[in-house]
Design an enzyme around this catalytic site. Structure first.
Site, PDB file in Angstrom:
ATOM      1  N   ASP A  60      45.316  41.851  44.099  1.00 17.22           N
ATOM      2  CA  ASP A  60      46.625  42.461  43.523  1.00 17.22           C
ATOM      3  C   ASP A  60      46.483  42.635  42.048  1.00 17.22           C
ATOM      4  O   ASP A  60      45.564  42.313  41.492  1.00 17.22           O
ATOM      5  CB  ASP A  60      47.582  41.322  43.700  1.00 17.22           C
ATOM      6  CG  ASP A  60      47.971  41.249  45.436  1.00 17.22           C
ATOM      7  OD1 ASP A  60      47.551  41.991  46.039  1.00 17.22           O
ATOM      8  OD2 ASP A  60      48.331  40.079  45.610  1.00 17.22           O
ATOM      9  N   LYS A  61      46.982  43.605  41.611  1.00 18.37           N
ATOM     10  CA  LYS A  61      47.238  43.976  40.043  1.00 18.37           C
ATOM     11  C   LYS A  61      46.938  42.717  39.074  1.00 18.37           C
ATOM     12  O   LYS A  61      46.328  42.669  38.225  1.00 18.37           O
ATOM     13  CB  LYS A  61      48.323  44.677  39.856  1.00 18.37           C
ATOM     14  CG  LYS A  61      48.292  45.279  38.187  1.00 18.37           C
ATOM     15  CD  LYS A  61      49.848  45.871  37.937  1.00 18.37           C
ATOM     16  CE  LYS A  61      49.844  46.150  36.469  1.00 18.37           C
ATOM     17  NZ  LYS A  61      51.022  46.538  36.073  1.00 18.37           N
TER      18      LYS A  61
END
Length: 226
Positions: A60-61
């Site tokens: 995830d970011k």
């Protein structure tokens, strides 16, 4: 790019928090794929299509840490199969809210897209199998530092599972309302170690990435409170 390892077939990168892995809605530039393409002069596996070149698995970011990238199609196919067969060992470190009483636990709850918010994932009976193993590393006054091993790689798996059992990841703005005394934005989740077989040579590979500075600083703060 913080490159941990590189040869003709693969690249292992320690991804920074805040960096998106591949281009998508609203994020066309500044992604990990852009940076890797630039570094490799465009030589990456094309199996994932143009926007996901070389990407075998994602983070995830706001999850930092280790990610392996395939430089050619042969490596990509082999690594994807290892992930599918659950032969890639991924260990994460996370700081969660609350004190987990058990020293070890396994969370086996299926995950699917949320009915109420399409951007979120949720535990659902009709979801895909998702298995998360946790081990307590240290308990603080209001938090627990855990080591997490995942058998499956569902989107947001660790974040969804930890929130579901009542111990959300600190800083997670999607699954824990993001409130935290440290003012951290984005989940305190780091991909610490990665084990797999080299897709071409067959050698056993093991990589580790130290916790980011902000993460260490917060743990030091917590240690100081004891």
């Amino acid at each position: 790019l913080d490159i941990i390892y590189e040869d003709d077939d693969i690249l292992v990168v320690n991804k920074q928090k805040g960096m998106v892995v591949h281009p998508g809605n609203g994020n066309l530039d500044g992604t990990l794929v852009n940076a890797v393409l630039n570094h490799c002069k465009g030589n990456l596996s094309g199996i994932g299509g143009e926007i996901r070149q070389g990407i075998v698995h994602r983070l995830d970011k706001d999850t930092s840490g280790l990610i392996v990238i395939a430089k050619n199609d042969k490596s990509h196919i082999n690594l994807s199969k290892q992930i599918q067969d659950r032969k890639v060992k991924k260990i994460y470190t996370a700081l969660v809210r609350g004190i987990i009483p058990e020293d070890t636990a396994t969370i086996n709850m299926p995950i699917g897209r949320s009915n109420t918010d399409r951007k979120k994932m949720a535990v659902r009976k009709d979801g895909k199998v998702a298995i998360t193993h946790i081990k307590v590393m240290k308990r603080y006054e209001k938090y627990t530092l855990i080591r997490v091993k995942i058998d499956t790689g569902r989107t947001h798996q660790i974040r969804v599972h930890m929130a579901e059992i009542g111990y959300p990841v600190v800083g997670d703005e999607v699954y824990s309302n993001g409130k935290n005394e440290f003012n951290v934005h984005g989940q305190m989740l780091h991909s610490t170690s990665l084990d797999f077989v080299h897709p071409i040579t067959g050698m056993q590979m093991h990589f580790e990435a130290p916790l980011p500075k902000y993460f260490k600083d917060i743990l030091n703060k917590l240690d100081g409170k004891e």
